[in-house]
Write an enzyme that holds these catalytic residues in place. Structure first.
Site, mmCIF file in Angstrom:
data_model
loop_
_atom_site.group_PDB
_atom_site.id
_atom_site.type_symbol
_atom_site.label_atom_id
_atom_site.label_comp_id
_atom_site.label_asym_id
_atom_site.label_seq_id
_atom_site.Cartn_x
_atom_site.Cartn_y
_atom_site.Cartn_z
ATOM 1 N N SER A 76 7.974 53.812 -5.784
ATOM 2 C CA SER A 76 7.531 55.294 -5.408
ATOM 3 C C SER A 76 8.830 56.013 -4.485
ATOM 4 O O SER A 76 10.154 55.845 -4.319
ATOM 5 C CB SER A 76 6.971 54.702 -4.258
ATOM 6 N N TYR A 106 6.794 50.025 3.478
ATOM 7 C CA TYR A 106 6.315 49.978 2.667
ATOM 8 C C TYR A 106 7.505 51.002 1.863
ATOM 9 O O TYR A 106 8.125 50.259 0.799
ATOM 10 C CB TYR A 106 4.991 51.678 2.594
#
Length: 245
Positions: free
Chosen positions: A143, A157
């Site tokens: 990501s 995250y």
């Protein structure tokens, strides 16, 4: 036309929906024998059934990637059914903590790291003995949030994905002598359950040129899975703008 992945065995985590399902389907179309893994049995059963109905070869193996023993069983079942694995796509992930660090729930923060970081570690660790036999590819779905701070609500995250990116580089160096390539694929913003609360108009804030569909990630995944076993490895390949990573 010759299929690019004929007789290759590919284990894909998080294959019940979204990016994982799209990659599983696309790899099967290119001749791979696909193992669809995820926690939700009915979803991966549906993914595998759709592949078989289209003439492909696939099985479903329920697996929680945050459970080391479950991941070990996943590769044991893969080996028993298809033989040794050639390709691993560590796609399973989640964002279970969307709050500031101060307001965060410890259990949610730990769960995010367990799935996104330890899940990748387990998925790679138990594949290595097979991959060493003949070389292969590991593709970790990363990501952009692991490369830069987006906002104050994604600390877990971001930390998990940043850890996964460093793990890719460390593992690539470890496995290079065995002709095992390890790379990160950054999809950018994709229409999945994780991004269900993101509006299309907000895509630019995440550095996305376009709000992709899961199948838009397939060409890059297929490119990485078909590269020579001498490399590239230890690299990050992105569908995001370079200045937003």
């Amino acid at each position: 036309m010759t299929k690019q992945l004929t007789d290759k065995v590919a284990v894909i985590t998080g294959a019940g929906r979204g990016i994982g399902r799209a990659i599983a389907s696309g790899f099967a179309e290119q001749g791979a024998k696909v193992v669809c893994a995820a926690r939700t049995s009915d979803q991966i059963d549906d993914s595998a059934r759709a592949i078989r109905n289209s003439g492909g070869d696939a099985i479903a193996v329920p697996c929680d990637v945050g459970d080391a023993a479950a991941v070990e069983r996943l590769f044991a079942e893969t080996r028993a059914h298809y033989g040794s694995v050639d390709i691993v796509v560590a796609n399973a992930g989640g964002n279970f903590s969307r709050a500031s660090v101060e307001a965060s729930d410890i259990a949610d923060w730990e769960r995010t790291l367990r799935v996104n970081l330890l899940g990748v570690y387990y998925s790679c660790k138990y594949a290595i003995p097979d991959l060493k036999e003949k070389g292969g590819h590991i593709i970790v779905i990363g990501s952009g949030v692991g490369h830069r701070v987006v906002d104050t609500a994604h600390s877990a995250y971001g930390a998990s994905k940043a850890g996964a990116w460093m793990f890719v580089r460390a593992l690539a160096a470890e496995l290079r002598p065995y002709h095992i390539c390890v790379n990160e694929l950054i999809p950018g913003l994709v229409q999945t359950a994780i991004t269900a609360d993101v509006n299309r108009s907000d895509a630019s804030a995440f550095g996305a040129e376009w709000f992709k569909k899961p199948e838009d990630v397939l060409p890059l995944a297929l490119f990485l899975a078909t590269q020579p076993l001498t490399g590239p490895t230890g690299q990050s390949f992105s569908l995001m703008r370079r200045d937003s990573q």
